[in-house]
Motif scaffolding. Structure first.
Motif, PDB file in Angstrom:
ATOM      1  N   LEU A 150      47.616  17.660 -14.650  1.00 45.72           N
ATOM      2  CA  LEU A 150      47.782  18.976 -14.034  1.00 45.72           C
ATOM      3  C   LEU A 150      47.545  18.943 -12.529  1.00 45.72           C
ATOM      4  O   LEU A 150      48.092  19.760 -11.793  1.00 45.72           O
ATOM      5  N   SER A 151      46.737  17.999 -12.096  1.00 44.33           N
ATOM      6  CA  SER A 151      46.422  17.938 -10.671  1.00 44.33           C
ATOM      7  C   SER A 151      47.644  17.595  -9.831  1.00 44.33           C
ATOM      8  O   SER A 151      47.697  17.942  -8.647  1.00 44.33           O
ATOM      9  N   ILE A 156      50.007  20.974  -9.347  1.00 44.40           N
ATOM     10  CA  ILE A 156      49.244  21.987  -8.607  1.00 44.40           C
ATOM     11  C   ILE A 156      49.009  21.537  -7.178  1.00 44.40           C
ATOM     12  O   ILE A 156      49.206  22.300  -6.217  1.00 44.40           O
ATOM     13  N   SER A 157      48.608  20.280  -6.983  1.00 42.03           N
ATOM     14  CA  SER A 157      48.331  19.763  -5.641  1.00 42.03           C
ATOM     15  C   SER A 157      49.598  19.700  -4.804  1.00 42.03           C
ATOM     16  O   SER A 157      49.596  20.056  -3.616  1.00 42.03           O
ATOM     17  N   CYS A 158      50.708  19.242  -5.406  1.00 47.07           N
ATOM     18  CA  CYS A 158      51.961  19.113  -4.656  1.00 47.07           C
ATOM     19  C   CYS A 158      52.496  20.481  -4.238  1.00 47.07           C
ATOM     20  O   CYS A 158      52.912  20.673  -3.087  1.00 47.07           O
ATOM     21  N   ILE A 159      52.484  21.432  -5.174  1.00 46.59           N
ATOM     22  CA  ILE A 159      52.982  22.774  -4.848  1.00 46.59           C
ATOM     23  C   ILE A 159      52.131  23.405  -3.757  1.00 46.59           C
ATOM     24  O   ILE A 159      52.650  24.008  -2.804  1.00 46.59           O
ATOM     25  N   ASN A 206      40.526  11.895  -8.708  1.00 49.89           N
ATOM     26  CA  ASN A 206      39.416  12.846  -8.778  1.00 49.89           C
ATOM     27  C   ASN A 206      39.311  13.458 -10.162  1.00 49.89           C
ATOM     28  O   ASN A 206      38.211  13.580 -10.726  1.00 49.89           O
ATOM     29  N   SER A 207      40.442  13.850 -10.717  1.00 50.34           N
ATOM     30  CA  SER A 207      40.434  14.450 -12.061  1.00 50.34           C
ATOM     31  C   SER A 207      40.011  13.432 -13.115  1.00 50.34           C
ATOM     32  O   SER A 207      39.324  13.786 -14.080  1.00 50.34           O
ATOM     33  N   VAL A 208      40.423  12.156 -12.937  1.00 47.03           N
ATOM     34  CA  VAL A 208      40.039  11.118 -13.887  1.00 47.03           C
ATOM     35  C   VAL A 208      38.524  10.933 -13.910  1.00 47.03           C
ATOM     36  O   VAL A 208      37.902  10.852 -14.964  1.00 47.03           O
ATOM     37  N   VAL A 209      37.928  10.887 -12.705  1.00 46.23           N
ATOM     38  CA  VAL A 209      36.468  10.703 -12.631  1.00 46.23           C
ATOM     39  C   VAL A 209      35.743  11.876 -13.285  1.00 46.23           C
ATOM     40  O   VAL A 209      34.810  11.699 -14.074  1.00 46.23           O
ATOM     41  N   VAL A 210      36.171  13.102 -12.992  1.00 47.08           N
ATOM     42  CA  VAL A 210      35.530  14.287 -13.577  1.00 47.08           C
ATOM     43  C   VAL A 210      35.726  14.296 -15.088  1.00 47.08           C
ATOM     44  O   VAL A 210      34.780  14.531 -15.863  1.00 47.08           O
ATOM     45  N   VAL A 222      39.766  23.320 -12.132  1.00 50.33           N
ATOM     46  CA  VAL A 222      40.728  23.429 -13.226  1.00 50.33           C
ATOM     47  C   VAL A 222      40.382  22.497 -14.377  1.00 50.33           C
ATOM     48  O   VAL A 222      40.425  22.896 -15.547  1.00 50.33           O
ATOM     49  N   VAL A 223      40.041  21.239 -14.076  1.00 47.97           N
ATOM     50  CA  VAL A 223      39.773  20.251 -15.134  1.00 47.97           C
ATOM     51  C   VAL A 223      38.579  20.657 -15.991  1.00 47.97           C
ATOM     52  O   VAL A 223      38.681  20.662 -17.241  1.00 47.97           O
ATOM     53  N   PRO A 224      37.424  21.009 -15.423  1.00 53.32           N
ATOM     54  CA  PRO A 224      36.315  21.456 -16.297  1.00 53.32           C
ATOM     55  C   PRO A 224      36.682  22.690 -17.122  1.00 53.32           C
ATOM     56  O   PRO A 224      36.317  22.776 -18.299  1.00 53.32           O
ATOM     57  N   LEU A 225      37.405  23.634 -16.521  1.00 51.70           N
ATOM     58  CA  LEU A 225      37.804  24.834 -17.262  1.00 51.70           C
ATOM     59  C   LEU A 225      38.734  24.466 -18.409  1.00 51.70           C
ATOM     60  O   LEU A 225      38.592  24.981 -19.531  1.00 51.70           O
TER      61      LEU A 225
END
Length: 1014
Positions: free
Chosen positions: A310-311, A314-317, A348-352, A427-430
């Motif tokens: 998902l990152s 969202i990040s690109c847009i 970042n999302s992978v680490v979280v 977003v990832v924790p949610l």
């Protein structure tokens, strides 16, 4: 007017006057026959509109100092790398070159000129329509007239004058007079002279023809004489793709043209841009798929993989929205930067996510795991993001093309990185708390400390029989084996940390010693799918003969290039002394350039075909000089409009002496291994005739030098310059010159030239030219070029390969060994200088980026020691870059150096994970060595996941399998090599260094405590 007179009478005067302008970097000029071209370069950051306005004012103010009859100057905003983005070729059944040129000038060009961002100069090829009065010199003598008498009589009978109006009775009448000749054929009835009751008419001494002026420029399209219109960008924010699309649309809906006329858009440079964009996107997508598959295997959970992926959107847009808000466009560099950063965006999302899963495995609920897992690593993730982003700050130190290329890339990547950070910690924790349920259980550090490191959550369940679950299970069994091997290895390394540090240091130093073997280039060489051959026939060759030479060149190209690869050949021969001279490198009738376009799916590269065609032409046409270049947008931008990366300028006001030095340099440079072509564009042996007027004899004949020169010019090239007259076509409203001259076949020998009849205003008899002037054959320059108001000769050097450094050393040595006469200065210009300047800027930028990363880490870790340990990941990364570039035969260029900068920010992420978690465990009470071992085992999975995510994402781009992707390949390879080696070394070097340093610190603290208690 010949080049030397243009130089002394016009160019010198304007150049000196332009020095009054502000913010000028330097001034260059070309003085050609009949036209002066002056280029004024301004310092970066200068307002182009203000600059154009300032120069326009100066040019007009100096106009009165120029020779009478000089046309007002045209001042245009111009890019140094101005290259046509496409050509519009015209052909039509039953149409001659004059008709094609007329339609191009007055119909097609006007309808295309309103395309936004397009600059449309005058067409090339063909001949301008002109009403020609061909006079017979024998009949003129019999009538006791000269050509200038005919000119004056015709001009008096063909006038564009208002006749006013008349008021008669209640009406006001506009008066229409036939002061202009109605049709070209009516010119034959104009009386020239009346004797008694009879008049001598134009038809008595010649005939009028609706034809074309003397041809000085020929265009060939696939072997046929034709006409083309070049389309250029206006500069600024104009977009190549938008311009070409607009031109295609305009040419498809042309109005008021014959049905037989066919307009085609060729040499479309937007194809290269579109292909590059498409390939960047496709390679990024392939890398993204590989990355997603890797994450899926590691996590064994489709929803978890979705959470990570998902990152990306969202990040690109968000990045594109921010760039758009600031008025920036999305170009190939922006897309390339985002594509390179795609894999890094999910780190970042992978680490979280991995940390959230670890809490799942320890028995936490979904909400609790999401909350604790996100908070626990948010500092480490922020540190890694800031470290990666801050390395782009030194881009501000770059200058010229490097800054132009990388500013947009750096801005896009930095924005995307911070967007990915906010996605990772929000977003990832949610997502995990809502859509991912835990199945594992355990206690703190259980996953790291038990014998089987494959968690229950990652097994896929023994009860599940689907193929995916089995693949995930066996994959993680393999990962468990790897983790056990790593556990043994880390115990071994921590048992002898000093040896490990020394061994890896030796490896890094040894790798650094290999750096001199790297080739150096300014920009990676790309295949544009075309090439350009500059051709010089022997000086003074008539344009008709040059046309025959070019036909032979085109035939050789067709013999060498396979028919399935050849798309089109367009040749441009000679030069017209008008505004179009700005956009052509040709300097005379003996010069030309041949553009060869290859099909998109050509089997051999442009460079292979260039080498083969070069050899073929050298064998078949040894009397002509050739010079090959790619002619692509990339090379044009990188070389700032110069035809080669090396331009050795010989600056001397002694023309013959300076040219001799240039020839000497050219001969020595042709012998250099690795040099493919050497060109001196200027010539000093163009044949000329010196007309030395005997003023006393002329005066006795009732003639003045002006009478003599006007007669000669009119006889040879018409009165279009000295005393022009215009005829307006009543059907179209277009204006054309009405001129007088000898037939083109009249003067065939020098004797014919000497017998041109001259007649004074009150004389009854004519006098031949040789009576009042002596004529002598001389050598003259084809063009006179200036750099900073001094005469210069250019020696262009084109290397065979991409590597510039080795040739640069030899070129510099040859220049240093050349001892020119007093007053002659040798200077090396070109992109090679930009390369050296950029390399220095990148070296400073690398040091600065490391310092900035250290400062950020120091602030976040509140320590001087831990940031130093984290930065130990950078030297192995640089060693990996060197080894990988050597292995893949990739040069060190500004793209690979940009990769080094990006790599320094990425590789510290792995060591941050280890050092940051070790600090957390020590704060919880674990002993130093136990905390290091536990941190290494726990963080091994996220380190492998983030490293492999970036590596897999970069592999498609590093392979450079598609056209246009060659420019990004060095950047991807630099990151790939640095990250791979650093990733392997970091998991051993950083723990060993951490133990070595912190054990020493603890020992000192214990000793100090004992001293204090004692």
């Amino acid at each position: 007017m010949p080049p030397q007179q243009i130089e002394s009478d016009i160019t010198d005067s304007d150049e000196r006057f332009f020095t009054l302008g502000s913010d000028i970097d330097h001034i260059e000029s070309r003085s050609l026959a009949g036209v002066s071209l002056i280029k004024i370069y301004f310092h970066p950051g200068t307002d182009p509109n203000a600059a154009v306005s300032s120069i326009s004012n100066l040019a007009l103010a100096n106009l009165r100092r120029l020779p009478p009859g000089t046309l007002p100057p045209v001042v245009l905003s111009f890019d140094a790398a101005n290259l046509p983005v496409c050509l519009i070729t015209l052909k039509g059944a039953g149409m001659n070159q004059t008709q094609l040129k007329d339609l191009a000038q007055f119909s097609v060009r006007n309808q295309v000129a309103n395309v936004p961002g397009a600059s449309v100069p005058q067409p090339y090829g063909g001949t301008y329509r002109q009403i020609m009065v061909y006079v017979d010199p024998i009949k003129l003598q019999a009538s006791q007239m000269s050509v200038t008498d005919v000119v004056h009589a015709i001009n008096d009978s063909n006038l564009i004058l208002p006749a006013g109006d008349v008021r008669i009775g209640p009406k006001d009448y506009n008066i229409y007079a036939n002061s202009q000749v109605p049709t070209p054929n009516d010119v034959n009835g104009i009386p020239l002279r009346t004797v008694g009751n009879s008049s001598i008419l134009v038809g008595d001494i010649g005939h009028a023809v609706d034809g074309g002026q003397l041809q000085t420029n020929i265009v060939r399209v696939d072997g046929q004489h034709s006409v083309y219109i070049p389309i250029l960008k206006q500069g600024g924010d104009s977009n190549t793709i938008t311009i070409v699309n607009g031109v295609r649309k305009a040419t498809a809906h042309l109005l008021d043209i014959p049905e037989a006329l066919k307009a085609s858009v060729v040499f479309d440079q937007s194809v290269f841009v579109k292909t590059a964009i498409k390939n960047v996107i496709s390679e990024g997508a392939i890398g993204l798929c590989l990355t997603g598959l890797m994450i899926l295997l590691f996590l064994g959970n489709v929803r978890a993989t979705v959470a990570v992926m998902l990152s990306i959107p969202i990040s690109c847009i968000a990045t594109f929205m921010i760039l758009n808000a600031f008025g920036d466009s999305i170009n190939t560099m922006v897309l390339g930067g985002v594509a390179l950063a795609l894999s890094r965006l999910i780190d970042n999302s992978v680490v979280v996510l991995e940390n959230i899963f670890r809490h799942f495995e320890m028995g936490s609920s979904s909400v609790e795991a999401a909350e604790k897992g996100g908070k626990e690593v948010q500092l480490a993730v922020l540190a890694a993001t800031c470290s990666t982003a801050i390395v782009f700050f030194p881009v501000a130190l770059l200058t010229g093309v490097s800054k132009y290329l990388f500013t947009a890339l750096a801005l896009a990547v930095v924005i995307a990185l911070f967007c990915s950070y906010f996605v990772a910690v929000t977003v990832v924790p949610l997502f995990c708390s809502r859509f991912i349920k835990h199945t594992g259980h355990g206690n703190e550090h259980e996953a790291a400390q038990k014998d089987d490191p494959v968690s229950e959550h990652m097994r896929g369940g023994h009860g599940q029989k689907n193929i995916f679950a089995k693949i995930v299970y066996h994959f993680n069994q393999g990962f468990g084996w790897l983790q056990r091997r790593y556990d043994s290895a880390i115990h071994y390394c921590l048992g002898r940390p000093g040896l490990v540090v020394i061994a890896f240091s030796a490896f890094v130093i040894l790798s650094f010693t290999l750096s001199p073997f790297l080739g150096q280039a300014y920009f990676p060489r790309t295949d544009p799918g075309q090439f350009v051959i500059s051709v010089k026939a022997p000086s003074g060759t008539r344009i008709e003969l040059t046309d025959q030479y070019i036909a032979h060149v085109e035939d050789d190209v067709r013999k060498v290039v396979a028919p399935k690869d050849l798309n089109m050949i367009v040749s441009n021969i000679g030069v017209t002394p008008d505004l179009s001279a700005i956009y052509t490198p040709n300097s005379g009738m003996h010069t030309a350039f041949v553009q060869v376009s290859l099909k998109e799916d050509h089997s051999l590269s442009s460079f292979v075909y260039m080498e083969r065609v070069r050899a073929k032409l050298a064998a078949d046409l040894p009397e002509i000089q050739t010079y090959f270049q790619t002619g692509g947008l990339v090379d044009s931008i990188v070389n700032q409009g110069l035809p080669a990366p090396f331009d050795i300028q010989v600056s001397s006001n002694d023309m013959d002496g300076g040219y001799a030095v240039a020839q000497q340099l050219a001969e020595r440079l042709r012998a250099v291994h690795g040099v493919s072509d050497v060109l001196i564009p200027q010539d000093v042996d163009y044949p000329g005739l010196a007309l030395n007027i005997n003023r006393q004899q002329a005066s006795l004949e009732g003639l003045t030098p002006k009478n003599i020169v006007d007669n000669v010019i009119t006889a040879m090239t018409s009165n279009g310059v000295v005393d022009p007259s215009y005829w307006i076509d009543p059907k179209t409203g277009n204006n054309y010159l009405l001129t007088v001259q000898y037939p083109e076949t009249q003067v065939q020998t020098l004797k014919d030239f000497k017998e041109i009849p001259l007649r004074s205003a009150d004389g009854k008899n004519t006098t031949p030219l040789e009576t009042v002037a002596s004529i002598k054959a001389i050598n003259t320059p084809t063009e006179v070029d200036h750099y900073q108001l001094r005469r210069v000769f250019d020696v262009y050097v084109m290397p065979k390969a991409e590597d510039l450094n080795s040739i640069s050393k030899q070129v510099s040595q040859i220049v240093n060994d050349t001892h020119p006469p007093h007053g002659t200065i040798l200077t090396i210009r070109g992109s090679v200088n930009n390369m050296h300047d950029s390399f220095k800027s990148f070296a400073i930028g690398l040091v600065l980026s490391i310092v900035l990363v250290f400062l950020i880490l120091m602030a976040q870790f509140a320590s001087f020691v831990d940031p130093f340990i984290i930065l130990l990941a950078i030297p192995p990364g640089i060693a990996g870059v060197i080894l990988f570039l050597l292995t893949t035969h990739t040069s060190l260029n500004i793209m690979s150096l940009m990769g080094v900068l990006m790599m320094t920010g990425i590789v510290v992420s792995d060591s941050i994970l280890i050092v940051e978690f070790t600090g957390q465990l020590r704060a919880q009470g674990l002993k130093l060595e136990e905390a290091i071992i536990t941190a290494c085992k726990v963080r091994l999975r996220p380190i492998l996941m983030t490293t492999l995510a970036t590596v897999l994402g970069l592999i498609p781009m590093a392979l450079a399998l598609e056209a246009g992707s060659e420019q990004y390949a060095p950047l991807a390879r630099a990151i790939l090599g640095g990250l791979t080696i650093s990733g392997i070394v970091t998991v051993f070097l950083v723990p060993s260094a951490y133990l070595l340093i912190h054990r020493h610190i603890e020992s000192r603290q214990v000793a100090l405590t004992q001293e204090a208690t004692a």
